[in-house]
Design an enzyme around this catalytic site. Sequence first.
Site, mmCIF file in Angstrom:
data_model
loop_
_atom_site.group_PDB
_atom_site.id
_atom_site.type_symbol
_atom_site.label_atom_id
_atom_site.label_comp_id
_atom_site.label_asym_id
_atom_site.label_seq_id
_atom_site.Cartn_x
_atom_site.Cartn_y
_atom_site.Cartn_z
ATOM 1 N N LYS A 111 0.725 -1.273 -0.037
ATOM 2 C CA LYS A 111 0.083 0.054 -0.035
ATOM 3 C C LYS A 111 0.876 1.407 0.088
ATOM 4 C CE LYS A 111 -4.602 -1.683 1.573
ATOM 5 N NZ LYS A 111 -5.486 -1.190 2.468
ATOM 6 N N LYS A 194 -4.185 -8.345 -6.388
ATOM 7 C CA LYS A 194 -5.560 -8.567 -5.547
ATOM 8 C C LYS A 194 -6.819 -7.472 -5.968
ATOM 9 C CE LYS A 194 -6.422 -6.990 -1.235
ATOM 10 N NZ LYS A 194 -7.153 -6.760 -0.133
ATOM 11 N N LYS A 197 -11.139 -2.539 -3.565
ATOM 12 C CA LYS A 197 -12.197 -1.291 -3.727
ATOM 13 C C LYS A 197 -11.504 -0.012 -3.930
ATOM 14 C CE LYS A 197 -13.653 -2.225 0.883
ATOM 15 N NZ LYS A 197 -12.410 -2.287 1.769
HETATM 16 N N1 AQP Z 1 -9.686 -9.608 -3.550
HETATM 17 C C1 AQP Z 1 -10.037 -10.124 -2.426
HETATM 18 N N2 AQP Z 1 -10.154 -11.549 -2.281
HETATM 19 C C2 AQP Z 1 -10.658 -11.970 -1.088
HETATM 20 N N3 AQP Z 1 -10.774 -11.268 0.154
HETATM 21 C C3 AQP Z 1 -10.658 -10.050 0.065
HETATM 22 N N4 AQP Z 1 -10.740 -9.123 1.084
HETATM 23 C C4 AQP Z 1 -10.567 -7.946 0.220
HETATM 24 N N5 AQP Z 1 -9.944 -8.208 -0.713
HETATM 25 C C5 AQP Z 1 -10.183 -9.409 -1.174
HETATM 26 C C6 AQP Z 1 -11.276 -9.601 2.406
HETATM 27 O O1 AQP Z 1 -12.231 -8.696 2.642
HETATM 28 C C7 AQP Z 1 -12.515 -8.312 4.034
HETATM 29 C C8 AQP Z 1 -12.678 -6.784 4.087
HETATM 30 O O2 AQP Z 1 -11.430 -5.966 3.441
HETATM 31 P P1 AQP Z 1 -11.220 -4.700 3.969
HETATM 32 O O3 AQP Z 1 -12.225 -3.748 3.468
HETATM 33 O O4 AQP Z 1 -10.984 -4.631 5.616
HETATM 34 O O5 AQP Z 1 -9.719 -4.398 3.567
HETATM 35 P P2 AQP Z 1 -8.902 -4.802 2.457
HETATM 36 O O6 AQP Z 1 -8.226 -6.273 2.633
HETATM 37 O O7 AQP Z 1 -7.624 -3.820 2.055
HETATM 38 O O8 AQP Z 1 -9.781 -4.670 1.233
HETATM 39 P P3 AQP Z 1 -9.810 -3.904 -0.251
HETATM 40 O O9 AQP Z 1 -10.878 -4.166 -1.087
HETATM 41 O O10 AQP Z 1 -8.535 -4.280 -0.949
HETATM 42 O O11 AQP Z 1 -9.833 -2.650 0.512
HETATM 43 P P4 AQP Z 1 -8.811 -1.337 0.119
HETATM 44 O O12 AQP Z 1 -8.815 -1.038 -1.433
HETATM 45 O O13 AQP Z 1 -9.444 -0.241 0.636
HETATM 46 O O14 AQP Z 1 -7.483 -1.727 0.642
HETATM 47 C C9 AQP Z 1 -11.105 -8.774 4.726
HETATM 48 O O15 AQP Z 1 -11.310 -9.851 5.276
HETATM 49 C C10 AQP Z 1 -10.196 -9.193 3.376
HETATM 50 O O16 AQP Z 1 -9.435 -10.374 3.473
#
Ligand code: AQP
Length: 332
Positions: A111, A194, A197
């Site tokens: 990140k 990955k 969002k």
């Molecule tokens: N691509 C993914 N595949 C499987 N699981 C995923 N999770 C996120 N992306 C994937 C799971 O969703 C839960 C919530 O995630 P989060 O919002 O707390 O943070 P994150 O993992 O950083 O998700 P994003 O979508 O990638 O958000 P941003 O873009 O803001 O960093 C977690 O259980 C995560 O494992």
Amino acid sequence: MQRIFSAIQPSGIPTLGNFLGALRNWVKLQDDHECIFAVADLHAITVWQEPAQLAQQTREIAASVIACGVDPGRSVFFHQSAVRAHAQLAWIFNCVARLGWLNRMTQFKDKAGKDRENASSGLYVYPNLMAADILAYHATRVPVGDDQRQHLELANDIAQKFNHDYGVAFFPPIEALVLGPAARVMSLRDGTKKMSKSDPSEQSRINLTDDAETIAQKIRRAKTDPQPLPGDPAGLDGRPEARNLVGIYAALADTDAVGVLREHGGQGFSAFKEALAERLVATLAPIAAETRRLLADPGTIDAILREGAERAAAIADPIVAEAERLVGFLRT
Ligand code: AQP
């Protein structure tokens, strides 16, 4: 019943990755666990969020989570900043966790990217807050996507060090529940990255609020290779985009790659993508419709979150008060 804690950041619209890696599992876990789920707004501000949008994004994520099937009557569901215990325990954990441990966290490296010096210190200590989220409730199981496994190992290290330093058996061990064939959904533009969002490319992800036409279009445009689908999973080696689409299909059809390739092996991508888009629309359209219905009444969403926060604080406050006593803070 074991206690579950899990959270999702209001850092954009939830994606198919969030759904298959986390939310879908949250719904099932409600049947046989005591569940505590949060919208992680404290985590979200580790990267810049427009103040005018953060509150609305928090409501929108809350609506999506409920639309997926999380029942705020059965589970405790709230937004993190409303329960002070998270930040209080996180500070103690900032003083327990070692810099060397944080330096190994791959999510920070991903990140922060090349501009590390300019990353917030919150992003660096994010895993300490995540440990506090879980341990403030003495939760023992955490359903997460594969990407969060390393953070949970760190949470266990923090719990053990706290127990060791203060000579207690206060914080329990935590078990990561990485569930299902799509524990890691990858970007539609790059099968080695990955799905997120906050990815700047809208085409890289399926949002839970996308309509049928948008879903079909994103899947049609998803990166693939010129080969047809193989007959068995070994043929997916070195083909990350094909593997990702097969994994998504398997998760939606409640099968595995073997099952998908038995049915679709030998097919070109255009036929397979059509079948995949149909499955996605069938699963996601009802969630999008319910999210829209809930968002038409923001007062009700706020009331649900407020009540959830009261229930959450009733569990976490005494645990964090005891942690503070163990540390030696003066109680007057
Ligand atoms: N691509 C993914 N595949 C499987 N699981 C995923 N999770 C996120 N992306 C994937 C799971 O969703 C839960 C919530 O995630 P989060 O919002 O707390 O943070 P994150 O993992 O950083 O998700 P994003 O979508 O990638 O958000 P941003 O873009 O803001 O960093 C977690 O259980 C995560 O494992």
